[in-house]
Design an enzyme around this catalytic site. Sequence first.
Site, short mmCIF file in Angstrom:
data_model
loop_
_atom_site.label_atom_id
_atom_site.label_comp_id
_atom_site.label_asym_id
_atom_site.label_seq_id
_atom_site.Cartn_x
_atom_site.Cartn_y
_atom_site.Cartn_z
N GLU A 272 61.25 39.17 -39.77
CA GLU A 272 59.88 39.38 -39.29
C GLU A 272 59.59 40.86 -39.17
O GLU A 272 59.31 41.37 -38.11
CB GLU A 272 59.65 38.64 -37.96
CG GLU A 272 60.75 38.88 -36.96
CD GLU A 272 60.67 37.98 -35.72
OE1 GLU A 272 60.18 36.84 -35.83
OE2 GLU A 272 61.08 38.44 -34.66
N CYS A 345 41.23 63.08 -21.86
CA CYS A 345 41.56 63.91 -20.70
C CYS A 345 42.98 63.56 -20.28
O CYS A 345 43.22 62.99 -19.21
CB CYS A 345 40.58 63.65 -19.57
SG CYS A 345 38.89 63.98 -20.08
#
Length: 452
Positions: A272, A345
């Site tokens: 996977e 920020c």
Amino acid sequence: MPMSASFAQRLLPHVHSIAQEFGTPFHMYDELGILESGHEFNAAFSGLDGFREFYAVKALPNLRILEILRNELGFGFDCSSTAELAMARQLGASGEDIMFTSNNTSADEYEQSLDHGGCILNLDDLTFVRKLPRMPELICFRYNPGTSNFGNSIIGAPRSAKFGLRHDQVIAAYTEARARGARRFGLHAMVVSNERRHRRMAAILQMLLEVCGEVTAATGIRFEFVNVGGGIAIAYRPGERPFKLQAFADLAVQLLDAFEREHGYRPKMYMECGRLITGPHGVLVTRVLNVMSKYRSYVGVDASMSDLMRPGMYRSTYNHITVVDRAGQELRGPLGAVDVVGSLCENRDKFATDILLPPVRENDYVVIHDTGAHGHSMGFQYNGRLRPQELLLRRDGSVELIRRSETVDDYLRTQLDFESRRFTPAGGSQRSRSIVAAPTASTASGSNSRSS
Ligand SMILES: *Cc1c(COP(=O)(O)O)cnc(C)c1O
């Protein structure tokens, strides 16, 4: 692998016109590259009967990409949430096309995974055997070896990882599952991340086969498959050696041969992978907004960590960067050290720290490599930074918009567009339209692109 020469040749000369058409920033995925990697992957394991890749949907959960992986490469899907299941099913996958590997699973997730044609259910804990509303015919368990042989700073050491069954729980798990009606069985592990050494992957297969042998000896259960997980590395730095896929596949054949000789049967092998398949075939294209000199030198681009979390989130990671001008020419000139930053920020909002670049000007394009897995999908909206669009560079050279950018309306929808409700614990609830004023014309039209 920083973008292939072929991807660069097909994309970079057109970056400016694509940016004019769609705006920036955008993640761009390369259909040809994805197909090549996918075919190479399938070919490497062609010596293993019944081998199948279940693409880890969380790496690049875009319906258009998943459709290509399913239709052209025959991949199944590895899902771990109901939203990912919904995507897989929307594309027609069901039953044994889907592995559902959730952890800390809710009752609702069990229901969803068992309904609509079901899936290969991969249970992460012993208690789930009893909690499942009904036991499917085919069941798998996720195994955690608890040893320090695997893991790294990204995925953590197995002993402190929250995933999977302890070694001493495994036989009980299969015995109880069989008692509840399971008839077919698989075993799974996902214990590495960005692993470069093919022998490590082979060691995972060997470990799983040893566990299979123990369970078979104790219970007579024969395993239909072992799933060795994903977590294979790509080379993020130029010159780094790629993972030796064929060498791993060859070792896998030997290990399965040996298992068959000893136990008289042979499980199929599943994988996977996410990163290995799509990782190198995506780039984040941004435009330079500001070139700034503070205590350090900064190149500020119009994307942020919210568009690509990896460089800011993990120390010691690297995503290669190329800067091109409007003609798609790589910039030249004396190199200087800069940080490439976004607008959050938050000081971790850096795509690169102290990298050497030639002199960069406003409106040049900064192309950040290897964003085709765990890129857009790890995005977030902190600071009101909206998720970017996704484009597909098709094999005929055309560019298709496969996810639009989020708008301010999208961002506000969960606060404005719903039936509001006020609940007084002692006195019941009252319903009304949203208590917040509807958007004014100016916010409603909120631009969907951050630049033009
Ligand atoms: C994330 C994940 C994968 C894919 O990992 P890659 O590093 O993209 O290959 C596969 N399986 C599970 C269970 C995962 O959580």
